[in-house]
Write an enzyme that holds these catalytic residues in place. Structure first.
Site, PDB file in Angstrom:
ATOM      1  N   ARG A 114    -121.962  38.418  67.329  1.00 46.85           N
ATOM      2  CA  ARG A 114    -122.370  37.077  67.750  1.00 46.85           C
ATOM      3  C   ARG A 114    -121.703  36.057  66.834  1.00 46.85           C
ATOM      4  O   ARG A 114    -121.943  36.060  65.624  1.00 46.85           O
ATOM      5  CB  ARG A 114    -123.897  36.947  67.667  1.00 46.85           C
ATOM      6  CG  ARG A 114    -124.386  35.567  67.923  1.00 46.85           C
ATOM      7  CD  ARG A 114    -125.914  35.435  67.990  1.00 46.85           C
ATOM      8  NE  ARG A 114    -126.229  34.028  68.128  1.00 46.85           N
ATOM      9  CZ  ARG A 114    -126.827  33.277  67.193  1.00 46.85           C
ATOM     10  NH1 ARG A 114    -127.265  33.818  66.088  1.00 46.85           N
ATOM     11  NH2 ARG A 114    -127.019  32.005  67.394  1.00 46.85           N
ATOM     12  N   HIS A 158    -123.730  25.778  67.148  1.00 46.15           N
ATOM     13  CA  HIS A 158    -124.386  26.198  65.906  1.00 46.15           C
ATOM     14  C   HIS A 158    -124.148  25.084  64.882  1.00 46.15           C
ATOM     15  O   HIS A 158    -123.535  25.305  63.834  1.00 46.15           O
ATOM     16  CB  HIS A 158    -123.862  27.553  65.445  1.00 46.15           C
ATOM     17  CG  HIS A 158    -124.778  28.277  64.500  1.00 46.15           C
ATOM     18  ND1 HIS A 158    -125.211  29.566  64.715  1.00 46.15           N
ATOM     19  CD2 HIS A 158    -125.347  27.895  63.332  1.00 46.15           C
ATOM     20  CE1 HIS A 158    -126.001  29.948  63.716  1.00 46.15           C
ATOM     21  NE2 HIS A 158    -126.096  28.951  62.855  1.00 46.15           N
ATOM     22  N   GLU A 204    -131.111  27.498  67.349  1.00 46.12           N
ATOM     23  CA  GLU A 204    -132.202  26.988  66.520  1.00 46.12           C
ATOM     24  C   GLU A 204    -132.462  25.495  66.580  1.00 46.12           C
ATOM     25  O   GLU A 204    -132.208  24.773  65.611  1.00 46.12           O
ATOM     26  CB  GLU A 204    -131.955  27.377  65.055  1.00 46.12           C
ATOM     27  CG  GLU A 204    -131.945  28.850  64.814  1.00 46.12           C
ATOM     28  CD  GLU A 204    -132.096  29.204  63.333  1.00 46.12           C
ATOM     29  OE1 GLU A 204    -132.081  28.302  62.499  1.00 46.12           O
ATOM     30  OE2 GLU A 204    -132.252  30.400  63.045  1.00 46.12           O
ATOM     31  N   ASN A 332    -134.209  34.175  66.595  1.00 39.49           N
ATOM     32  CA  ASN A 332    -133.791  34.380  65.209  1.00 39.49           C
ATOM     33  C   ASN A 332    -135.058  34.529  64.394  1.00 39.49           C
ATOM     34  O   ASN A 332    -135.905  33.632  64.414  1.00 39.49           O
ATOM     35  CB  ASN A 332    -133.013  33.168  64.691  1.00 39.49           C
ATOM     36  CG  ASN A 332    -131.691  32.957  65.424  1.00 39.49           C
ATOM     37  OD1 ASN A 332    -131.335  33.732  66.307  1.00 39.49           O
ATOM     38  ND2 ASN A 332    -130.971  31.910  65.061  1.00 39.49           N
ATOM     39  N   TYR A 334    -136.841  35.400  60.702  1.00 40.14           N
ATOM     40  CA  TYR A 334    -136.766  35.640  59.261  1.00 40.14           C
ATOM     41  C   TYR A 334    -138.153  35.762  58.644  1.00 40.14           C
ATOM     42  O   TYR A 334    -138.373  36.522  57.729  1.00 40.14           O
ATOM     43  CB  TYR A 334    -136.024  34.483  58.572  1.00 40.14           C
ATOM     44  CG  TYR A 334    -134.554  34.421  58.923  1.00 40.14           C
ATOM     45  CD1 TYR A 334    -133.617  35.108  58.159  1.00 40.14           C
ATOM     46  CD2 TYR A 334    -134.098  33.686  60.018  1.00 40.14           C
ATOM     47  CE1 TYR A 334    -132.266  35.064  58.468  1.00 40.14           C
ATOM     48  CE2 TYR A 334    -132.749  33.637  60.338  1.00 40.14           C
ATOM     49  CZ  TYR A 334    -131.838  34.332  59.555  1.00 40.14           C
ATOM     50  OH  TYR A 334    -130.511  34.286  59.878  1.00 40.14           O
ATOM     51  N   GLU A 393    -130.777  36.861  65.172  1.00 44.58           N
ATOM     52  CA  GLU A 393    -130.530  36.830  63.732  1.00 44.58           C
ATOM     53  C   GLU A 393    -131.724  37.457  63.026  1.00 44.58           C
ATOM     54  O   GLU A 393    -132.872  37.249  63.425  1.00 44.58           O
ATOM     55  CB  GLU A 393    -130.393  35.392  63.177  1.00 44.58           C
ATOM     56  CG  GLU A 393    -129.099  34.715  63.505  1.00 44.58           C
ATOM     57  CD  GLU A 393    -129.009  33.299  62.920  1.00 44.58           C
ATOM     58  OE1 GLU A 393    -129.675  33.011  61.906  1.00 44.58           O
ATOM     59  OE2 GLU A 393    -128.262  32.495  63.507  1.00 44.58           O
TER      60      GLU A 393
HETATM   61  C1  PNW Z   1    -130.565  30.209  60.201  1.00 46.98           C
HETATM   62  N1  PNW Z   1    -136.277  28.115  58.026  1.00 46.98           N
HETATM   63  O1  PNW Z   1    -131.052  29.080  59.585  1.00 46.98           O
HETATM   64  C2  PNW Z   1    -129.227  29.801  60.778  1.00 46.98           C
HETATM   65  O2  PNW Z   1    -129.069  30.063  62.148  1.00 46.98           O
HETATM   66  C3  PNW Z   1    -128.066  30.326  60.006  1.00 46.98           C
HETATM   67  O3  PNW Z   1    -126.960  29.490  60.235  1.00 46.98           O
HETATM   68  C4  PNW Z   1    -128.430  30.431  58.539  1.00 46.98           C
HETATM   69  O4  PNW Z   1    -127.347  30.726  57.724  1.00 46.98           O
HETATM   70  C5  PNW Z   1    -129.488  31.518  58.439  1.00 46.98           C
HETATM   71  O5  PNW Z   1    -130.581  31.249  59.300  1.00 46.98           O
HETATM   72  C6  PNW Z   1    -130.012  31.700  57.029  1.00 46.98           C
HETATM   73  O6  PNW Z   1    -130.579  30.515  56.567  1.00 46.98           O
HETATM   74  C7  PNW Z   1    -132.370  28.923  59.202  1.00 46.98           C
HETATM   75  O7  PNW Z   1    -136.486  27.149  57.248  1.00 46.98           O
HETATM   76  C8  PNW Z   1    -132.614  27.905  58.324  1.00 46.98           C
HETATM   77  O8  PNW Z   1    -137.212  28.810  58.446  1.00 46.98           O
HETATM   78  C9  PNW Z   1    -133.924  27.618  57.941  1.00 46.98           C
HETATM   79  C10 PNW Z   1    -134.958  28.387  58.449  1.00 46.98           C
HETATM   80  C11 PNW Z   1    -134.702  29.418  59.336  1.00 46.98           C
HETATM   81  C12 PNW Z   1    -133.403  29.680  59.702  1.00 46.98           C
END
Ligand code: PNW
Length: 487
Positions: A114, A158, A204, A332, A334, A393
């Site tokens: 991707r 992006h 995002e 995505n 995290y 992601e």
């Molecule tokens: C994503 N949060 O960003 C992006 O899609 C990527 O470009 C980035 O490098 C990656 O995650 C790691 O940061 C985020 O605050 C930025 O929860 C902030 C958040 C989540 C995703």
């Protein structure tokens, strides 16, 4: 809505609910659990293992072959905005090194990649005359991927918005940007979908709008008041919807369309039926301005009511466009939030405060919640009936440093990935239709306002020499892919 809970009232409430709840918690599909068991390690056959990157974070070559400036060029060149005033001018020099980067992927055994397309390479001013040399880069990349047996998955936006659209229309604050995005989307689709079968509109909303237009930490660095912010959010989802229609019209047959949203994920604080019901309510409300309106074609009553006079202005027709049907939903993932049942709150749920000691990665926002992969995909499937879900992601930052032998032993990242994938496995075993997983990221790269300080890659990048070295996590991921199972 964010009622304060003391530890004592919380324990009382959670405990009482747990005791009162005699109903067994339904798993996503108990049938599927019975058939496949929930303790195994295998993923469904044909599961798509991939890695992800984004244009501004890796390409460099910002002035080559007619690329126009983006808001990230402007922002990163404004002193004080990015750690160490780093920029993406060179980044990973992927624009020139893409062939060897494809070899890194091949060595991992990934089935898919991707990447994102830089809008200002294709339309240097955002609209107006295209720059064919810009799209040529992606033609070369796509051909190289296919020649190596890797399926290209392309994201159209992006975050590297053409600066000219910011100057003329206020970026996504202006509806004209949404229209320009659709035109760009149609143009690219007509030229790539003979080979690219999965297109993502926007990456995002929940990050680039909130961080860029509300907190001012990302480009364009604005802190808009609520009414303008809500209108900006509306124009972004509208841009997505217009793009879906433009892609649909221009695509070769067999093209699948989706997005890649970083949903806010409510995890039920204890797995009881009432906390679960609260988490499902929370899921709709916490994502009201983005994925909820895209899936349901309406803003939630609670969002409109809480926004009051600051609510966005919109027409029924726009809501229809925003909710244009998708072929898949990309999420995505995290981190996550914890919620509990709260009948006294009009929203029907309450946030559970996070203790100061909650573990997180070096990125301050990346609280480690492996269950996020399970609940995130389950909510999307259960609430909106998504038939195809991709984890577009997932990954983490780590304080990677080469050891004496030159290798990077990122055992923390391996641990992170293993525990998150275990929760993803729980979802697929219960029948949640997750079709693939893209690890963020193939290699360390420009991490936005953190510059080059927070590394997310499974390949270590020495920026002085542009040498890429597989980390321990790359070995781990190669094994996962080879066995289609958690190792
Ligand atoms: C994503 N949060 O960003 C992006 O899609 C990527 O470009 C980035 O490098 C990656 O995650 C790691 O940061 C985020 O605050 C930025 O929860 C902030 C958040 C989540 C995703």
């Amino acid at each position: 809505m964010n009622k304060k809970v003391t530890r004592r009232t919380f324990v009382k409430v959670a405990g009482a609910t747990a005791l009162a709840s005699t109903t067994e918690l339904p798993s996503f599909s108990s049938n599927a659990v019975a058939q496949t068991g929930n303790t195994g390690r295998d993923f469904p056959q044909g599961f798509v293992w991939g890695t992800a990157t984004a244009s501004y974070q890796i390409e460099g070559a910002v002035k080559e072959d007619g690329r126009g400036p983006s808001i990230w060029d402007t922002f990163s060149h404004t002193p004080g905005k990015v750690v160490n005033n780093a920029t993406g001018d060179v980044a990973n020099n992927h624009y020139h090194l893409y062939k060897s980067d494809v070899q890194l992927m091949k060595a991992l055994g990934v089935k898919a990649y991707r990447f994102s397309i830089a809008w200002p390479r294709v339309f240097p001013n955002g609209d107006g005359p295209p720059n064919p040399k810009g799209l040529d880069f992606y033609n070369r990349l796509v051909d190289e991927l296919l020649a190596n047996g890797i399926q290209p998955y392309a994201t159209l936006y992006h975050w590297d918005l053409p600066q000219s659209l910011q100057d003329r229309f206020g970026g996504w604050e202006g509806r004209d940007t949404a229209n320009a995005f659709a035109d760009y989307a149609g143009y690219v689709t007509a030229r790539l979908t003979d080979r690219v079968k999965h297109i993502f509109t926007i990456n995002e909303f929940g990050a680039f709008i909130e961080v860029g237009y509300r907190w001012g930490i990302h480009a364009p660095g604005l802190k808009l008041p609520p009414s303008r912010l809500n209108q900006t959010r509306h124009h972004a989802v509208l841009g997505h919807g217009l793009a879906v229609q433009a892609i649909r019209a221009a695509a070769k047959s067999g093209t699948k369309i989706g997005l890649a949203e970083n949903i806010t994920i409510p995890v039920p604080v204890v797995e009881t039926a009432s906390h679960l019901a609260a988490a499902e309510r929370a899921m709709r409300e916490m994502n009201a301005q983005y994925l909820t309106v895209i899936q349901e074609g309406k803003y939630t009553d609670w969002y409109l009511k809480s926004a009051g006079a600051d609510a966005p202005k919109f027409t029924p027709d726009e809501l229809k466009i925003i909710s244009s049907p998708l072929d898949f939903v990309g999420i995505n993932i995290y981190t996550a939030e914890f919620v509990r049942a709260d009948e006294s709150s009009p929203a029907g749920y309450a946030h559970v405060p996070r203790p100061k000691s909650f573990p997180h990665a070096p990125s301050f926002w990346l609280f480690i919640v492996p269950d996020a992969l399970y609940w995130g995909s389950r909510h999307v499937s259960k609430l909106w009936g998504a038939k195809e879900i991709y984890i577009t992601e997932n990954g983490c930052s780590a304080a990677d440093e080469p050891a004496q032998d030159g290798r990077v032993y990122d055992t923390d990242r391996v641990q992170y990935l293993r525990s998150y994938l275990t929760q993803l496995r729980r979802a697929t075993a219960e029948g949640v239709p997750v079709k693939g997983y893209f690890l963020w990221s193939l290699m360390d790269n420009f991490e936005w306002a953190d510059g080059y300080t927070n590394r997310f890659g499974i390949h270590y990048v020495d920026y002085a020499t542009q040498k890429r070295t597989p980390k321990l996590s790359a070995d781990f991921y190669r094994e996962v892919i080879a066995r289609n199972a958690i190792v």
